[in-house]
Design an enzyme around this catalytic site. Structure first.
Site, PDB file in Angstrom:
ATOM      1  N   ASP A 142     -15.669  -9.964   6.415  1.00  0.00           N
ATOM      2  CA  ASP A 142     -16.425  -8.650   5.675  1.00  0.00           C
ATOM      3  C   ASP A 142     -18.010  -9.083   5.413  1.00  0.00           C
ATOM      4  O   ASP A 142     -18.649  -8.273   5.552  1.00  0.00           O
ATOM      5  CB  ASP A 142     -15.454  -8.322   4.636  1.00  0.00           C
ATOM      6  CG  ASP A 142     -14.132  -8.130   4.573  1.00  0.00           C
ATOM      7  OD1 ASP A 142     -13.767  -8.124   6.052  1.00  0.00           O
ATOM      8  OD2 ASP A 142     -13.584  -8.434   3.814  1.00  0.00           O
ATOM      9  N   ARG A 174       0.817  -1.423  -0.050  1.00  0.00           N
ATOM     10  CA  ARG A 174       0.045   0.121   0.197  1.00  0.00           C
ATOM     11  C   ARG A 174       0.882   1.055   0.110  1.00  0.00           C
ATOM     12  O   ARG A 174       1.508   1.514   1.069  1.00  0.00           O
ATOM     13  CB  ARG A 174      -0.890   0.030   1.039  1.00  0.00           C
ATOM     14  CG  ARG A 174      -1.931  -1.444   1.169  1.00  0.00           C
ATOM     15  CD  ARG A 174      -2.678  -1.523   2.485  1.00  0.00           C
ATOM     16  NE  ARG A 174      -3.527  -0.244   2.394  1.00  0.00           N
ATOM     17  CZ  ARG A 174      -3.745   0.706   3.596  1.00  0.00           C
ATOM     18  NH1 ARG A 174      -3.129   0.551   4.570  1.00  0.00           N
ATOM     19  NH2 ARG A 174      -4.821   1.749   3.233  1.00  0.00           N
TER      20      ARG A 174
HETATM   21  O1  LIG Z   1      -8.512  -5.432   3.633  1.00  0.00           O
HETATM   22  C1  LIG Z   1      -7.661  -6.567   4.126  1.00  0.00           C
HETATM   23  C2  LIG Z   1      -7.867  -7.605   3.508  1.00  0.00           C
HETATM   24  O2  LIG Z   1      -8.735  -8.194   3.972  1.00  0.00           O
HETATM   25  C3  LIG Z   1      -9.903  -8.741   2.864  1.00  0.00           C
HETATM   26  O3  LIG Z   1     -10.877  -7.782   3.091  1.00  0.00           O
HETATM   27  C4  LIG Z   1     -10.423 -10.062   3.394  1.00  0.00           C
HETATM   28  O4  LIG Z   1     -10.966 -10.105   4.869  1.00  0.00           O
HETATM   29  C5  LIG Z   1      -9.067  -8.657   1.806  1.00  0.00           C
HETATM   30  O5  LIG Z   1     -10.019  -8.457   0.676  1.00  0.00           O
HETATM   31  C6  LIG Z   1      -8.264  -7.728   1.986  1.00  0.00           C
HETATM   32  O6  LIG Z   1      -6.921  -7.684   1.009  1.00  0.00           O
END
Ligand SMILES: OC[C@H]1O[C@](O)(CO)[C@@H](O)[C@@H]1O
Length: 307
Positions: free
Chosen positions: A242, A103
């Site tokens: 998520d 990042r």
């Molecule tokens: O945001 C951090 C990471 O975690 C995720 O959301 C999965 O939970 C990925 O898509 C991302 O790379």
């Protein structure tokens, strides 16, 4: 039919590159980022979404931006000089992910004022909310969302031991939000001594812990609810947490938004929301990368969100 409340979200945007096997280096790519994944599922479930984030200026950033618009995320993006952020993802034999993040951004993230008019909920978190350069912008959005009377929701999604500065930021957020979602792994990183007891005592009214294949556990005021996991054939666990958050928010907000949602919630309602969220996150484990199968999602929606 009740109109669905608008949900604003802020977090990192990434392109996830999932390593297929060990070698040669072959990857499957998809748009990712914890909060972006949550926003995507909410949009697929028909919630009006506003997604605040940042991208670079290369072709992959342009593709990512177009993809966010295609998903209905209504993206409000800062564009930084530099390439699109990447996450290299390696899976263990059970499909659990290990991440290597790339990042590149250094400049501060400062959203425009007045961006959250009329939102019923605000969700934020992950790597983005840990950074010093984004802290001010996230705090401003949080402030504005609180003034709008929105339900405030946070997922630390730590992905590693936080530094003392990061920890201080997490603690400040914990004192502000109504709903905290975290994985058992996050809880162990934050409170290695007695994770469950520590989470139970945190200030947010609703604390929800995801337990991987074992389901989820939640603390609401003095009450507690635990629901078992749903067995599926796991392709990978990328985006499962998520998606859980999206399922939880979808159930909590189905009759409208605002902080009052948690005041009206009893343990039975909470159990239902947790069961729905666990079922949705199990579905997310059946596809490569973050995502949901079309048919499974339609069936989930008919079961949990109809009426
Ligand atoms: O945001 C951090 C990471 O975690 C995720 O959301 C999965 O939970 C990925 O898509 C991302 O790379």
């Amino acid at each position: 039919m009740v109109e669905k409340p608008a949900i604003a979200l802020v977090g990192e945007s990434l392109v996830d590159l999932v390593l297929e096997g060990e070698s040669p280096l072959t990857f499957t790519g998809s748009l990712g980022g914890s909060v972006l994944n949550t926003a995507t599922v909410l949009a697929r479930l028909g919630y009006p979404v506003r997604f605040f984030s940042e991208v670079g200026e290369d072709w992959l950033s342009a593709w990512s931006e177009a993809e966010m618009a295609r998903r209905g995320l209504n993206p409000k993006l800062r564009r930084h000089p530099g390439p699109m952020p990447l996450a290299l993802v390696r899976l263990d034999p059970e499909g659990n992910a290990r991440y290597s993040f790339h990042r590149p951004f250094q400049a501060p993230f400062l959203p425009e004022a007045g961006a959250l008019r009329g939102v019923g909920a605000f969700h934020f978190g992950s790597l983005f909310a840990l950074e010093a350069r984004t802290a001010k912008g996230v705090a401003a959005l949080l402030e504005e969302a609180a003034r709008a009377g929105a339900l405030l929701s946070y997922d630390p999604n730590l992905r590693g031991l936080p530094s003392p500065e990061e920890r201080a930021r997490v603690e400040a957020y914990l004192g502000r939000v109504d709903l905290l979602k975290l994985s058992l792994e996050d809880a162990r990183l934050l409170f290695p001594e007695a994770p469950l007891e520590a989470v139970r005592r945190l200030p947010p009214r609703l604390k929800v812990l995801t337990l991987g294949p074992e389901g989820a556990l939640a603390f609401l005021g003095e009450g507690e609810v635990r629901v078992p996991g749903v067995r599926v054939r796991v392709v990978d666990t990328v985006g499962a947490g998520d998606t859980f958050t999206a399922g939880l928010l979808a159930l909590l907000l189905r009759r409208g938004g605002g902080r009052g949602v948690l005041e009206g919630l009893d343990l039975e309602g909470l159990r239902e929301a947790l069961e729905a969220a666990v079922a949705l996150s199990a579905l997310a484990c059946t596809v490569r990368g973050a995502g949901l199968p079309e048919e499974g999602l339609a069936a989930w929606r008919a079961r949990w969100l109809a009426g």
